[in-house]
Design a protein around this motif. Structure first.
Motif, PDB file in Angstrom:
ATOM      1  N   LYS A   1      62.504-104.459  48.153  1.00  0.00           N
ATOM      2  CA  LYS A   1      62.394-103.422  49.198  1.00  0.00           C
ATOM      3  C   LYS A   1      60.940-103.251  49.620  1.00  0.00           C
ATOM      4  O   LYS A   1      60.631-103.159  50.813  1.00  0.00           O
ATOM      5  CB  LYS A   1      62.953-102.102  48.698  1.00  0.00           C
ATOM      6  CG  LYS A   1      62.755-100.930  49.655  1.00  0.00           C
ATOM      7  CD  LYS A   1      63.212 -99.631  49.028  1.00  0.00           C
ATOM      8  CE  LYS A   1      62.770 -98.443  49.853  1.00  0.00           C
ATOM      9  NZ  LYS A   1      61.313 -98.222  49.844  1.00  0.00           N
ATOM     10  N   SER A   2      60.033-103.230  48.657  1.00  0.00           N
ATOM     11  CA  SER A   2      58.610-103.120  48.965  1.00  0.00           C
ATOM     12  C   SER A   2      58.103-104.381  49.654  1.00  0.00           C
ATOM     13  O   SER A   2      57.352-104.306  50.639  1.00  0.00           O
ATOM     14  CB  SER A   2      57.819-102.875  47.678  1.00  0.00           C
ATOM     15  OG  SER A   2      56.440-102.887  47.914  1.00  0.00           O
ATOM     16  N   THR A   3      58.541-105.549  49.176  1.00  0.00           N
ATOM     17  CA  THR A   3      58.092-106.823  49.736  1.00  0.00           C
ATOM     18  C   THR A   3      58.492-106.964  51.194  1.00  0.00           C
ATOM     19  O   THR A   3      57.725-107.452  52.027  1.00  0.00           O
ATOM     20  CB  THR A   3      58.673-107.992  48.914  1.00  0.00           C
ATOM     21  OG1 THR A   3      58.229-107.871  47.558  1.00  0.00           O
ATOM     22  CG2 THR A   3      58.231-109.336  49.470  1.00  0.00           C
ATOM     23  N   PHE A   4      59.730-106.523  51.521  1.00  0.00           N
ATOM     24  CA  PHE A   4      60.252-106.695  52.879  1.00  0.00           C
ATOM     25  C   PHE A   4      60.206-105.411  53.711  1.00  0.00           C
ATOM     26  O   PHE A   4      60.781-105.352  54.800  1.00  0.00           O
ATOM     27  CB  PHE A   4      61.684-107.228  52.820  1.00  0.00           C
ATOM     28  CG  PHE A   4      61.776-108.601  52.203  1.00  0.00           C
ATOM     29  CD1 PHE A   4      61.282-109.709  52.869  1.00  0.00           C
ATOM     30  CD2 PHE A   4      62.332-108.784  50.951  1.00  0.00           C
ATOM     31  CE1 PHE A   4      61.355-110.972  52.318  1.00  0.00           C
ATOM     32  CE2 PHE A   4      62.408-110.049  50.380  1.00  0.00           C
ATOM     33  CZ  PHE A   4      61.915-111.143  51.064  1.00  0.00           C
ATOM     34  N   ASN A   5      59.547-104.371  53.176  1.00  0.00           N
ATOM     35  CA  ASN A   5      59.378-103.105  53.904  1.00  0.00           C
ATOM     36  C   ASN A   5      60.705-102.518  54.382  1.00  0.00           C
ATOM     37  O   ASN A   5      60.822-102.050  55.522  1.00  0.00           O
ATOM     38  CB  ASN A   5      58.433-103.295  55.099  1.00  0.00           C
ATOM     39  CG  ASN A   5      57.030-103.669  54.673  1.00  0.00           C
ATOM     40  OD1 ASN A   5      56.453-103.027  53.806  1.00  0.00           O
ATOM     41  ND2 ASN A   5      56.489-104.725  55.271  1.00  0.00           N
ATOM     42  N   ALA A   6      61.707-102.549  53.518  1.00  0.00           N
ATOM     43  CA  ALA A   6      63.010-101.963  53.857  1.00  0.00           C
ATOM     44  C   ALA A   6      62.942-100.439  53.703  1.00  0.00           C
ATOM     45  O   ALA A   6      62.165 -99.929  52.895  1.00  0.00           O
ATOM     46  CB  ALA A   6      64.093-102.548  52.959  1.00  0.00           C
ATOM     47  N   PRO A   7      63.759 -99.710  54.455  1.00  0.00           N
ATOM     48  CA  PRO A   7      63.713 -98.247  54.397  1.00  0.00           C
ATOM     49  C   PRO A   7      64.488 -97.683  53.209  1.00  0.00           C
ATOM     50  O   PRO A   7      65.187 -98.406  52.500  1.00  0.00           O
ATOM     51  CB  PRO A   7      64.374 -97.838  55.716  1.00  0.00           C
ATOM     52  CG  PRO A   7      65.325 -98.955  56.005  1.00  0.00           C
ATOM     53  CD  PRO A   7      64.664-100.206  55.505  1.00  0.00           C
ATOM     54  N   GLY A   8      64.377 -96.374  53.031  1.00  0.00           N
ATOM     55  CA  GLY A   8      65.119 -95.680  51.982  1.00  0.00           C
ATOM     56  C   GLY A   8      64.278 -95.439  50.739  1.00  0.00           C
ATOM     57  O   GLY A   8      63.277 -96.108  50.497  1.00  0.00           O
ATOM     58  N   LYS A   9      64.718 -94.462  49.956  1.00  0.00           N
ATOM     59  CA  LYS A   9      64.078 -94.144  48.683  1.00  0.00           C
ATOM     60  C   LYS A   9      64.913 -94.729  47.548  1.00  0.00           C
ATOM     61  O   LYS A   9      66.143 -94.699  47.596  1.00  0.00           O
ATOM     62  CB  LYS A   9      63.966 -92.620  48.500  1.00  0.00           C
ATOM     63  CG  LYS A   9      63.098 -91.938  49.549  1.00  0.00           C
ATOM     64  CD  LYS A   9      61.632 -92.316  49.392  1.00  0.00           C
ATOM     65  CE  LYS A   9      60.746 -91.525  50.347  1.00  0.00           C
ATOM     66  NZ  LYS A   9      59.328 -91.895  50.214  1.00  0.00           N
ATOM     67  N   VAL A  10      64.230 -95.238  46.523  1.00  0.00           N
ATOM     68  CA  VAL A  10      64.931 -95.895  45.419  1.00  0.00           C
ATOM     69  C   VAL A  10      64.767 -95.109  44.123  1.00  0.00           C
ATOM     70  O   VAL A  10      63.656 -94.735  43.742  1.00  0.00           O
ATOM     71  CB  VAL A  10      64.427 -97.334  45.200  1.00  0.00           C
ATOM     72  CG1 VAL A  10      65.158 -97.983  44.028  1.00  0.00           C
ATOM     73  CG2 VAL A  10      64.615 -98.165  46.455  1.00  0.00           C
ATOM     74  N   LEU A  11      65.902 -94.876  43.470  1.00  0.00           N
ATOM     75  CA  LEU A  11      65.940 -94.292  42.135  1.00  0.00           C
ATOM     76  C   LEU A  11      66.459 -95.372  41.190  1.00  0.00           C
ATOM     77  O   LEU A  11      67.488 -95.993  41.449  1.00  0.00           O
ATOM     78  CB  LEU A  11      66.881 -93.081  42.122  1.00  0.00           C
ATOM     79  CG  LEU A  11      67.257 -92.496  40.762  1.00  0.00           C
ATOM     80  CD1 LEU A  11      66.046 -91.887  40.084  1.00  0.00           C
ATOM     81  CD2 LEU A  11      68.363 -91.450  40.926  1.00  0.00           C
TER      82      LEU A  11
END
Length: 201
Positions: free
Chosen positions: A142-152
């Motif tokens: 998610k960080s690598t591809f700049n995807a949205p949303g918050k991760v738990l």
């Protein structure tokens, strides 16, 4: 609130114990509190639930092109979606293979695309709730591809971290820049669980 559960197990479809029981019950409990939940699992060979196909694509992974199908299970109390990746999940067992890091790495990479599909079809996850090492690479991708949303990222069993050879970093399609003591490196090896904890919100 929209919550996407990303996990390796969910009873009774595919489960070896406590993780599967949690994923079977927590989303349903949250829905009684007006959360809108979806569960995304690998389409293991043992899952026989009837499904409809939503979309399919190919993805470059570990030096080859793999086919992926996003499916929605029919007639389940649990809002269940499956990522069918035949190269990695048409096998008899859930775990225990030498390439498990690649299997679940591919699942996490494909989940980024599935998340985009949901978003383009009027459902955007506010929270992506990942569980154990199998989905710990999702926040890294998610960080690598700049995807949205918050991760738990929830830890169910810290004994299993899938620590592996550093050579898997490039096979997973991850940049060398994150292989350091503050992110994915662990005593010279790659630790996906550590990376997930670092990159999760």
């Amino acid at each position: 609130m929209n919550i996407l559960f990303l996990a390796a197990e969910a009873a009774p479809f595919a489960s070896t114990g406590g993780l599967g029981e949690v994923i079977a019950s927590l989303p349903l409990a949250l829905q009684t509190l007006d959360a809108n939940c979806r569960v995304l699992l690998p389409a293991y060979q043992k899952i026989s639930q009837p499904c409809t196909t939503l979309t399919e694509w190919t993805m470059d992974f570990d030096g080859k092109s793999i086919s992926i199908i996003l499916k929605k299970a029919i007639d389940t109390a649990l809002p269940l979606y499956l990522l069918d990746i035949p190269d990695y999940f048409e096998r008899d067992q859930l775990y225990g293979y030498e390439d498990d890091i690649l299997r679940f790495g591919a699942f996490c990479r494909a989940a980024i695309v599935a998340q985009k599909y949901f978003r383009e079809h009027d459902w955007e996850a506010d929270i992506i709730h990942c569980h154990d090492w199998h989905t710990a690479l999702f926040p890294v991708y998610k960080s690598t591809f700049n995807a949205p949303g918050k991760v738990l990222l929830t830890i169910h069993n810290l004994a299993y971290q899938s620590v592996c050879d550093a050579a898997y970093l490039s096979r997973l399609g991850l940049p060398d820049s994150i292989f350091n003591m503050h992110q994915l490196e662990f005593w010279g090896k790659l630790n996906p669980f550590k990376g997930g904890l670092v990159f999760a919100d």
